[in-house]
Design a protein around this motif. Sequence first.
Motif, PDB file in Angstrom:
ATOM      1  N   ILE A  10     126.665  74.313 -22.527  1.00  0.00           N
ATOM      2  CA  ILE A  10     126.409  72.929 -22.124  1.00  0.00           C
ATOM      3  C   ILE A  10     127.104  71.948 -23.063  1.00  0.00           C
ATOM      4  O   ILE A  10     127.556  70.882 -22.633  1.00  0.00           O
ATOM      5  CB  ILE A  10     124.889  72.676 -22.035  1.00  0.00           C
ATOM      6  CG1 ILE A  10     124.321  73.433 -20.828  1.00  0.00           C
ATOM      7  CG2 ILE A  10     124.565  71.192 -21.956  1.00  0.00           C
ATOM      8  CD1 ILE A  10     122.808  73.470 -20.774  1.00  0.00           C
ATOM      9  N   LYS A  11     127.232  72.313 -24.329  1.00  0.00           N
ATOM     10  CA  LYS A  11     127.905  71.445 -25.299  1.00  0.00           C
ATOM     11  C   LYS A  11     129.352  71.170 -24.892  1.00  0.00           C
ATOM     12  O   LYS A  11     129.922  70.143 -25.248  1.00  0.00           O
ATOM     13  CB  LYS A  11     127.891  72.073 -26.695  1.00  0.00           C
ATOM     14  CG  LYS A  11     126.524  72.079 -27.335  1.00  0.00           C
ATOM     15  CD  LYS A  11     126.575  72.754 -28.691  1.00  0.00           C
ATOM     16  CE  LYS A  11     125.196  72.853 -29.322  1.00  0.00           C
ATOM     17  NZ  LYS A  11     125.231  73.570 -30.604  1.00  0.00           N
ATOM     18  N   LYS A  12     129.953  72.087 -24.130  1.00  0.00           N
ATOM     19  CA  LYS A  12     131.351  71.953 -23.715  1.00  0.00           C
ATOM     20  C   LYS A  12     131.478  71.371 -22.305  1.00  0.00           C
ATOM     21  O   LYS A  12     132.580  71.241 -21.787  1.00  0.00           O
ATOM     22  CB  LYS A  12     132.025  73.326 -23.750  1.00  0.00           C
ATOM     23  CG  LYS A  12     131.959  73.997 -25.109  1.00  0.00           C
ATOM     24  CD  LYS A  12     132.413  75.438 -25.020  1.00  0.00           C
ATOM     25  CE  LYS A  12     131.985  76.202 -26.255  1.00  0.00           C
ATOM     26  NZ  LYS A  12     131.795  77.607 -26.008  1.00  0.00           N
ATOM     27  N   ASN A  70     121.738  74.447 -10.708  1.00  0.00           N
ATOM     28  CA  ASN A  70     121.323  73.732 -11.913  1.00  0.00           C
ATOM     29  C   ASN A  70     122.521  72.980 -12.472  1.00  0.00           C
ATOM     30  O   ASN A  70     123.637  73.497 -12.478  1.00  0.00           O
ATOM     31  CB  ASN A  70     120.796  74.723 -12.945  1.00  0.00           C
ATOM     32  CG  ASN A  70     119.507  75.360 -12.512  1.00  0.00           C
ATOM     33  OD1 ASN A  70     118.466  74.728 -12.534  1.00  0.00           O
ATOM     34  ND2 ASN A  70     119.567  76.616 -12.096  1.00  0.00           N
ATOM     35  N   PHE A  71     122.252  71.776 -12.965  1.00  0.00           N
ATOM     36  CA  PHE A  71     123.317  70.893 -13.420  1.00  0.00           C
ATOM     37  C   PHE A  71     122.994  70.364 -14.812  1.00  0.00           C
ATOM     38  O   PHE A  71     121.824  70.213 -15.174  1.00  0.00           O
ATOM     39  CB  PHE A  71     123.488  69.723 -12.453  1.00  0.00           C
ATOM     40  CG  PHE A  71     123.912  70.161 -11.071  1.00  0.00           C
ATOM     41  CD1 PHE A  71     125.247  70.174 -10.722  1.00  0.00           C
ATOM     42  CD2 PHE A  71     122.971  70.590 -10.154  1.00  0.00           C
ATOM     43  CE1 PHE A  71     125.646  70.592  -9.469  1.00  0.00           C
ATOM     44  CE2 PHE A  71     123.361  71.017  -8.887  1.00  0.00           C
ATOM     45  CZ  PHE A  71     124.703  71.015  -8.543  1.00  0.00           C
ATOM     46  N   VAL A  72     124.051  70.066 -15.555  1.00  0.00           N
ATOM     47  CA  VAL A  72     123.880  69.478 -16.878  1.00  0.00           C
ATOM     48  C   VAL A  72     123.283  68.092 -16.688  1.00  0.00           C
ATOM     49  O   VAL A  72     123.764  67.297 -15.882  1.00  0.00           O
ATOM     50  CB  VAL A  72     125.228  69.391 -17.628  1.00  0.00           C
ATOM     51  CG1 VAL A  72     125.054  68.691 -18.970  1.00  0.00           C
ATOM     52  CG2 VAL A  72     125.827  70.778 -17.817  1.00  0.00           C
ATOM     53  N   SER A  73     122.231  67.804 -17.430  1.00  0.00           N
ATOM     54  CA  SER A  73     121.541  66.521 -17.335  1.00  0.00           C
ATOM     55  C   SER A  73     122.407  65.420 -17.924  1.00  0.00           C
ATOM     56  O   SER A  73     123.180  65.641 -18.851  1.00  0.00           O
ATOM     57  CB  SER A  73     120.218  66.596 -18.090  1.00  0.00           C
ATOM     58  OG  SER A  73     119.622  65.330 -18.176  1.00  0.00           O
ATOM     59  N   ASP A  74     122.228  64.220 -17.381  1.00  0.00           N
ATOM     60  CA  ASP A  74     122.941  63.072 -17.939  1.00  0.00           C
ATOM     61  C   ASP A  74     122.150  62.428 -19.072  1.00  0.00           C
ATOM     62  O   ASP A  74     122.583  61.438 -19.646  1.00  0.00           O
ATOM     63  CB  ASP A  74     123.254  62.042 -16.859  1.00  0.00           C
ATOM     64  CG  ASP A  74     122.013  61.470 -16.206  1.00  0.00           C
ATOM     65  OD1 ASP A  74     120.883  61.797 -16.643  1.00  0.00           O
ATOM     66  OD2 ASP A  74     122.159  60.698 -15.244  1.00  0.00           O
ATOM     67  N   PRO A 119     127.920  65.806 -18.207  1.00  0.00           N
ATOM     68  CA  PRO A 119     126.769  65.581 -17.331  1.00  0.00           C
ATOM     69  C   PRO A 119     127.190  65.705 -15.866  1.00  0.00           C
ATOM     70  O   PRO A 119     128.245  65.219 -15.470  1.00  0.00           O
ATOM     71  CB  PRO A 119     126.344  64.146 -17.658  1.00  0.00           C
ATOM     72  CG  PRO A 119     126.805  63.948 -19.064  1.00  0.00           C
ATOM     73  CD  PRO A 119     128.098  64.706 -19.171  1.00  0.00           C
ATOM     74  N   GLY A 120     126.366  66.385 -15.112  1.00  0.00           N
ATOM     75  CA  GLY A 120     126.650  66.588 -13.696  1.00  0.00           C
ATOM     76  C   GLY A 120     127.384  67.876 -13.403  1.00  0.00           C
ATOM     77  O   GLY A 120     127.462  68.302 -12.245  1.00  0.00           O
ATOM     78  N   ASP A 121     127.956  68.525 -14.430  1.00  0.00           N
ATOM     79  CA  ASP A 121     128.625  69.803 -14.201  1.00  0.00           C
ATOM     80  C   ASP A 121     127.595  70.849 -13.786  1.00  0.00           C
ATOM     81  O   ASP A 121     126.480  70.879 -14.289  1.00  0.00           O
ATOM     82  CB  ASP A 121     129.342  70.288 -15.467  1.00  0.00           C
ATOM     83  CG  ASP A 121     130.638  69.554 -15.736  1.00  0.00           C
ATOM     84  OD1 ASP A 121     131.075  68.757 -14.876  1.00  0.00           O
ATOM     85  OD2 ASP A 121     131.231  69.778 -16.818  1.00  0.00           O
ATOM     86  N   ALA A 151     122.571  80.796 -25.324  1.00  0.00           N
ATOM     87  CA  ALA A 151     123.962  80.901 -24.877  1.00  0.00           C
ATOM     88  C   ALA A 151     124.330  79.736 -23.952  1.00  0.00           C
ATOM     89  O   ALA A 151     125.412  79.156 -24.074  1.00  0.00           O
ATOM     90  CB  ALA A 151     124.186  82.235 -24.169  1.00  0.00           C
ATOM     91  N   LEU A 152     123.407  79.385 -23.046  1.00  0.00           N
ATOM     92  CA  LEU A 152     123.696  78.279 -22.127  1.00  0.00           C
ATOM     93  C   LEU A 152     123.728  76.946 -22.858  1.00  0.00           C
ATOM     94  O   LEU A 152     124.504  76.055 -22.493  1.00  0.00           O
ATOM     95  CB  LEU A 152     122.673  78.259 -20.990  1.00  0.00           C
ATOM     96  CG  LEU A 152     122.792  79.425 -20.013  1.00  0.00           C
ATOM     97  CD1 LEU A 152     121.684  79.368 -18.968  1.00  0.00           C
ATOM     98  CD2 LEU A 152     124.162  79.441 -19.340  1.00  0.00           C
ATOM     99  N   ARG A 153     122.919  76.796 -23.901  1.00  0.00           N
ATOM    100  CA  ARG A 153     122.958  75.582 -24.717  1.00  0.00           C
ATOM    101  C   ARG A 153     124.358  75.385 -25.296  1.00  0.00           C
ATOM    102  O   ARG A 153     124.879  74.277 -25.320  1.00  0.00           O
ATOM    103  CB  ARG A 153     121.928  75.687 -25.846  1.00  0.00           C
ATOM    104  CG  ARG A 153     120.931  74.583 -25.849  1.00  0.00           C
ATOM    105  CD  ARG A 153     119.942  74.688 -26.995  1.00  0.00           C
ATOM    106  NE  ARG A 153     118.640  75.035 -26.455  1.00  0.00           N
ATOM    107  CZ  ARG A 153     118.046  76.216 -26.548  1.00  0.00           C
ATOM    108  NH1 ARG A 153     118.584  77.194 -27.208  1.00  0.00           N
ATOM    109  NH2 ARG A 153     116.882  76.404 -25.992  1.00  0.00           N
TER     110      ARG A 153
END
Length: 111
Positions: A22-24, A69-73, A27-29, A17-19
């Motif tokens: 993350i698609k939306k 936790n943050f979206v990776s760049d 990076p950094g969110d 679900a988190l994947r």
Amino acid sequence: MTVTGGPKPKAVQVADALREDIKKMKPGDRLPSQRDLMDRFGFASQTIQNGLAALRAEGLVVSAGNLGNFVSDGASSNNGVRDDIEELRSQVQALAERVAALEGRSVPSGA
């Protein structure tokens, strides 16, 4: 016995679900807090942590400790981890060979 086609483990459900989330995202969110994720999924804290750990292992998420936790760049790569794993495999192989050699030299004293 391996069961196939059954329900996914809860941590996998969280990661899946988190994947999609993350698609939306950019990076950094920041991802929702662990408490928010527990409320969203209705799963225990450890289950949420396991799902997040899977995403960190994939390089999709980075942890900033208490900040969340943050979206990776995508810049941080798992090459270091892969190198470490390869080194450990090499060491285990060398140790296995040494043990085999030592076992081959020992002669049972069945006298």
